[in-house]
Design an enzyme around this catalytic site. Structure first.
Site, PDB file in Angstrom:
ATOM      1  N   THR A 131      75.364  91.644 -32.450  1.00 20.84           N
ATOM      2  CA  THR A 131      75.060  92.995 -32.928  1.00 20.84           C
ATOM      3  C   THR A 131      76.177  93.521 -33.816  1.00 20.84           C
ATOM      4  OG1 THR A 131      73.792  93.459 -30.920  1.00 20.84           O
ATOM      5  CG2 THR A 131      74.555  95.348 -32.194  1.00 20.84           C
ATOM      6  N   ASP A 166      79.530  90.058 -20.115  1.00 21.54           N
ATOM      7  CA  ASP A 166      80.377  88.883 -19.876  1.00 21.54           C
ATOM      8  C   ASP A 166      81.850  89.134 -20.157  1.00 21.54           C
ATOM      9  OD1 ASP A 166      78.077  87.560 -19.250  1.00 21.54           O
ATOM     10  OD2 ASP A 166      77.955  86.414 -21.106  1.00 21.54           O
ATOM     11  N   ILE A 224      72.029  92.528 -11.526  1.00 19.34           N
ATOM     12  CA  ILE A 224      73.339  93.095 -11.818  1.00 19.34           C
ATOM     13  C   ILE A 224      73.337  93.859 -13.130  1.00 19.34           C
ATOM     14  CG2 ILE A 224      75.709  92.461 -12.483  1.00 19.34           C
ATOM     15  CD1 ILE A 224      75.595  90.256 -10.379  1.00 19.34           C
TER      16      ILE A 224
END
Length: 561
Positions: A243, A271, A429
């Site tokens: 992005t 991450d 998550i």
């Protein structure tokens, strides 16, 4: 303002008497002098962005100072648009800021990339400090802002959206804010919603993104055409490395057309693999939520004889979530990440360690990042070169694979009967709301982005560097990924916690065969700069690789780089 030295990586000194917000610093041994009241060097897009940019000769905007000072600066409207009017910052009349001793960031404030130095060290690379400036380049009624979210979900997306809207409205009186629905495609599909402080008031309590998201769909000309047609003059782009490369391409096209449009990135990746910045928003939440899955796996494993709990966590290229969740839990016996290759069979292998651990404790927990072990699966599953719409490598489910391999091994060897439970919480998550720590961080990121856009800066990412909010040029965010360094102390702490093998002792790449490196000075415990994170150590016999640091190396027999 005094003379400022700016380099585009050639031997030249540039006098910028009218250039906005640059430090004053002479530099020796520079011979050519060019006066550029309308400085328009811009910069190079990051890795992967070159195909999208239309100006091949753009260079980074670098400012040199005394004692080795280097400022990797971000573009400004005055770089390519002349005679722009400025206005007093409305924050000086804002009652909420009346208690602040110093309203505005000093024009020369910058933040060092490295904070641990020696007495004779050069000052090194700095980034422009984020915050409100005394003069702004937009009037409140003039601003029409747009916000877009792209890529995968991450805790905190709605918090960033909320704080962008509220920051624009409450700090600068901006009333027109558009939400672009569905990622980059929403620009030219004309999917928009009006965002107000009332409409976004409670969205931070929900996971996901109220604007929707997608991968791919980036068409630079269509997007900039839409920005121009709608009269948008501030664009806030929330997303990961792909992005941000798209944002860099949008900025370059906006600059090429000479538009007064601020293009601002807010880095997002669960991450934590975006370089330069301390961490990405949502990471703390992900580590905290991963504890629930690890705890469940531990309960399952210790409740039966020879129980094994396997937990797969997110981490396509970088194992930060797995590493920090393991360190936080203390119930994990083995952590497997992409940066640390492992093997299954033979002395020092995973199977041998599992059997040893079960004999000692009667149970064990294994945490594995989704990108780990992919090379072991590649022969059976031919997907290593396939990519998704964002250009990310498609991965096989390593959690299911390793669980089956473990079951097959013990069934084949018949040394002991095991009970294995596999838990995959990855999408749970990333879909939850952000925790308190991430909510505060998202607020700082969003407000810093708004301050920069109002001050006329563009083509930058808002990020935290050494605990300070900064403006980072796109090319630094896009140049590589942040990785766990397995020669670093943080990984050593994990090995000490789990007592797992380093997986460096098989017959091909044992300690006598691989290259050793002289240790380099740490910048921070568990953290290295991009400058030190460049080296891959490779075994030519088997293709095994690990990531090390730059430095002097000693070649050992049987292995060449």
């Amino acid at each position: 303002m005094g003379s400022v030295t700016v380099s585009n990586k050639k031997s030249q000194t540039t006098s910028l008497n009218n250039y906005n917000n640059l430090a004053t610093a002479p530099v020796a041994n520079k011979t050519e002098s060019v006066t550029m009241n309308n400085y328009c060097n811009g910069w190079i897009g990051g890795e992967g962005a070159s195909a999208m940019t239309s100006a091949p000769n753009l260079k980074p905007k670098i400012v040199y100072g005394t004692a080795g000072y280097i400022l990797e600066d971000v573009p400004h409207f005055t770089d390519y648009i002349s005679d722009l009017p400025t206005y007093p910052n409305p924050l000086q009349d804002n009652p909420a800021y009346s208690v602040v001793k110093q309203y505005f960031v000093h024009v020369d404030d910058s933040v060092p990339q490295k904070v641990v130095v020696h007495k004779d060290s050069e000052r090194g690379v700095h980034f422009r400090r984020a915050g409100p400036r005394q003069k702004v380049y937009f009037e409140s009624d003039e601003v029409k802002a747009a916000i877009v979210t792209c890529g995968g979900l991450c805790p905190g997306l709605n918090t960033v959206i909320r704080e962008l809207v509220c920051g624009l409205h409450h700090m600068y009186g901006v009333k027109r804010v558009l939400g672009i629905e569905g990622g980059y495609r929403g620009f030219y599909a004309r999917n928009t919603i009006n965002l107000t402080p009332k409409s976004v008031n409670d969205i931070h309590k929900r996971g996901g993104t109220v604007l929707g998201t997608s991968r791919g769909g980036h068409d630079t000309n269509k997007i900039v055409d839409s920005i121009q047609d709608r009269g948008i003059n501030q664009v806030y782009i929330i997303g990961g490395d792909g992005t941000q490369r798209g944002a860099a391409a949008i900025f370059e096209e906006v600059r090429r057309r000479g538009l007064k449009v601020a293009v601002v990135g807010i880095p997002k990746t669960i991450d934590n693999d975006i370089p330069v910045i301390d961490k990405s928003f949502g990471f703390d939440t992900a580590v905290e939520e991963a504890q629930r899955a690890i705890n469940a796996a531990h309960v399952e494993a210790e409740s039966v004889e020879n129980g094994i709990g396997v937990v797969k966590l997110m981490g396509r290229y970088s194992g930060f979530i797995a590493m920090y969740a393991t360190l936080a839990s203390r119930d994990v016996d083995c952590c497997l990440i992409p940066e640390s290759p492992f093997y299954l069979e033979g002395p020092g292998g995973l199977f041998e360690y599992i059997e040893k651990r079960l004999k000692e404790n009667g149970h064990m927990v294994i945490v594995i990042a989704e990108g780990a072990g992919q090379e072991l699966m590649s022969e059976k599953m031919q997907t290593m070169n396939k990519q998704d719409a964002s250009g990310n490598k498609l991965l096989q489910d390593v959690g299911l694979w390793i669980s089956q391999e473990i079951k097959d091994h013990f069934a084949r060897e018949k040394t002991m009967a095991i009970t294995l439970k596999y838990i995959d919480p990855t999408y749970m998550i990333r879909a939850i709301p952000s925790n308190a720590s991430d909510n505060v961080y998202c607020t700082l990121l969003a407000q810093s982005a708004v301050h920069g856009a109002m001050a006329g800066y563009t083509g930058y990412t808002s990020g935290l560097v050494n605990g300070r909010q900064t403006y980072i040029p796109f090319y630094r965010i896009n140049e590589n990924r942040n990785h766990v360094v397995i020669t670093d102390r943080m990984w050593a702490r994990l090995l000490s916690s789990t007592n797992q093998p380093s997986f460096l002792g098989d017959k091909c790449h044992n300690e006598d065969d691989i290259e050793e490196e002289e240790p380099l000075n740490q910048l921070l415990d568990g953290d290295l700069s991009d400058d030190t994170l460049k080296l891959n150590i490779t075994c030519c016999k088997c293709g095994w690789q690990t990531r090390g640091r730059k430095g002097k190396k000693k070649r050992k027999k049987g292995h060449d780089e």
